[in-house]
Design a protein around this motif. Structure first.
Motif, PDB file in Angstrom:
ATOM      1  N   PRO A  11       0.830  -1.194   0.000  1.00 31.36           N
ATOM      2  CA  PRO A  11       0.000   0.000   0.000  1.00 31.36           C
ATOM      3  C   PRO A  11       0.873   1.256   0.000  1.00 31.36           C
ATOM      4  CG  PRO A  11       0.050  -0.987   2.179  1.00 31.36           C
ATOM      5  CD  PRO A  11       0.782  -1.909   1.268  1.00 31.36           C
ATOM      6  N   PRO A  12       0.365   2.362  -0.535  1.00 30.30           N
ATOM      7  CA  PRO A  12       1.150   3.593  -0.535  1.00 30.30           C
ATOM      8  C   PRO A  12       1.373   4.077   0.893  1.00 30.30           C
ATOM      9  CG  PRO A  12      -1.090   3.991  -1.323  1.00 30.30           C
ATOM     10  CD  PRO A  12      -0.946   2.517  -1.141  1.00 30.30           C
ATOM     11  N   ALA A  13       2.507   4.731   1.080  1.00 31.32           N
ATOM     12  CA  ALA A  13       2.841   5.241   2.409  1.00 31.32           C
ATOM     13  C   ALA A  13       1.835   6.316   2.803  1.00 31.32           C
ATOM     14  CB  ALA A  13       4.249   5.811   2.398  1.00 31.32           C
ATOM     15  N   SER A  14       1.522   6.349   4.085  1.00 31.33           N
ATOM     16  CA  SER A  14       0.544   7.312   4.556  1.00 31.33           C
ATOM     17  C   SER A  14       1.212   8.641   4.892  1.00 31.33           C
ATOM     18  CB  SER A  14      -0.177   6.753   5.782  1.00 31.33           C
ATOM     19  OG  SER A  14       0.763   6.534   6.815  1.00 31.33           O
ATOM     20  N   ALA A  15       0.383   9.644   5.084  1.00 31.72           N
ATOM     21  CA  ALA A  15       0.880  10.985   5.346  1.00 31.72           C
ATOM     22  C   ALA A  15       1.711  11.044   6.619  1.00 31.72           C
ATOM     23  CB  ALA A  15      -0.297  11.959   5.443  1.00 31.72           C
ATOM     24  N   ASP A  16       1.344  10.251   7.631  1.00 34.82           N
ATOM     25  CA  ASP A  16       2.087  10.311   8.887  1.00 34.82           C
ATOM     26  C   ASP A  16       3.496   9.737   8.754  1.00 34.82           C
ATOM     27  OD1 ASP A  16       0.974   7.786   8.578  1.00 34.82           O
ATOM     28  OD2 ASP A  16       0.856   7.402  10.722  1.00 34.82           O
ATOM     29  N   VAL A  17       3.753   8.943   7.713  1.00 31.83           N
ATOM     30  CA  VAL A  17       5.086   8.395   7.475  1.00 31.83           C
ATOM     31  C   VAL A  17       5.899   9.296   6.543  1.00 31.83           C
ATOM     32  CG1 VAL A  17       6.311   6.437   6.467  1.00 31.83           C
ATOM     33  CG2 VAL A  17       4.270   6.041   7.831  1.00 31.83           C
ATOM     34  N   LEU A  18       5.241   9.938   5.584  1.00 30.27           N
ATOM     35  CA  LEU A  18       5.938  10.685   4.543  1.00 30.27           C
ATOM     36  C   LEU A  18       6.327  12.114   4.908  1.00 30.27           C
ATOM     37  CD1 LEU A  18       4.063   9.669   1.279  1.00 30.27           C
ATOM     38  CD2 LEU A  18       6.418   9.171   1.890  1.00 30.27           C
ATOM     39  N   ILE A 163       8.383  21.695   0.527  1.00 31.58           N
ATOM     40  CA  ILE A 163       7.960  22.209   1.834  1.00 31.58           C
ATOM     41  C   ILE A 163       6.438  22.337   1.877  1.00 31.58           C
ATOM     42  CG2 ILE A 163       8.051  24.739   1.550  1.00 31.58           C
ATOM     43  CD1 ILE A 163       9.713  24.559   4.281  1.00 31.58           C
ATOM     44  N   LEU A 164       5.840  22.753   0.780  1.00 32.64           N
ATOM     45  CA  LEU A 164       4.374  22.810   0.734  1.00 32.64           C
ATOM     46  C   LEU A 164       3.774  21.410   0.846  1.00 32.64           C
ATOM     47  CD1 LEU A 164       3.863  25.493  -2.054  1.00 32.64           C
ATOM     48  CD2 LEU A 164       3.506  25.766   0.407  1.00 32.64           C
ATOM     49  N   SER A 165       4.371  20.448   0.170  1.00 31.53           N
ATOM     50  CA  SER A 165       3.899  19.062   0.244  1.00 31.53           C
ATOM     51  C   SER A 165       4.047  18.504   1.647  1.00 31.53           C
ATOM     52  CB  SER A 165       4.681  18.189  -0.731  1.00 31.53           C
ATOM     53  OG  SER A 165       4.477  18.607  -2.034  1.00 31.53           O
ATOM     54  N   GLY A 166       5.211  18.729   2.255  1.00 33.09           N
ATOM     55  CA  GLY A 166       5.465  18.215   3.593  1.00 33.09           C
ATOM     56  C   GLY A 166       4.533  18.806   4.635  1.00 33.09           C
TER      57      GLY A 166
END
Length: 194
Positions: A11-18, A163-166
């Protein structure tokens, strides 16, 4: 007994990991971009060290995200080492061009193939890296200042993107964890209120 997951089933990595590796990559790019802006007349040694360390730190951030194949950060790291070893305008430009070209092409392909939270950002970052790699050979004869300007310009653009993505991923992760905590809390169901 379950079989190990294949890359297609992962599964794709989730936001809390990325969000952490993405913000680290953004910071690396923006720090390198700031160095290229404020260093008035860099020598070839400054060029080699700045580009080499930038590529090594970028490779580490890409590796931490675990989104791209391990070969990608390995090639970027080799480009950084080559920039440090060559200590020449041509050597730094060639090693940075190769590293950024590989990184950009594989980010672009990753953005096309995957439909995760960063798909569009991978596409844009890939185009920026390939564009920077394509521009470097045209500025080699102009020396260290021009090469740092081109590489730094690409780094600043990608740094702002990342930085906007993060920050978006961090925000999404906080909302998701807040919703999960709210749903897990006793008395959180509508029936408990009545």
């Amino acid at each position: 007994m379950t079989l190990p997951a294949t890359p297609a089933q992962t599964p794709p990595a989730s936001a809390d990991v990325l969000w952490k590796p993405v913000l680290i990559r953004a910071t690396v790019a923006l720090v390198f971009g700031a160095v290229t802006i404020f260093w008035a007349s860099p020598s070839v040694h400054v060029l080699a060290w700045a580009v080499g360390l930038y590529l090594l730190a970028t490779a580490a951030a890409v590796w931490m995200s675990r989104a791209l194949p391990v070969a990608v950060p390995a090639v970027v790291a080799l480009g950084g080492i080559a920039a440090l070893v060559t200590q020449s305008d041509e050597g730094v430009a060639l090693s940075a061009m190769f590293a950024l070209l590989v990184l950009g092409l594989l980010e672009f392909v990753h953005g096309l193939r995957k439909r995760d939270a960063l798909a569009r950002d991978w596409l844009i970052s890939g185009v920026i890296a390939v564009g920077t790699a394509g521009a470097l050979p045209f500025f080699t004869s102009l020396g260290a200042h021009a090469l740092l300007g081109v590489a730094g310009g690409g780094a600043i653009i990608s740094g702002v993107l990342w930085i906007l993505s993060g920050l978006t991923l961090r925000h999404d992760a906080r909302i998701a964890s807040g919703l999960a905590a709210e749903a897990a809390a006793p008395g959180a169901s509508p029936e408990a209120v009545n």
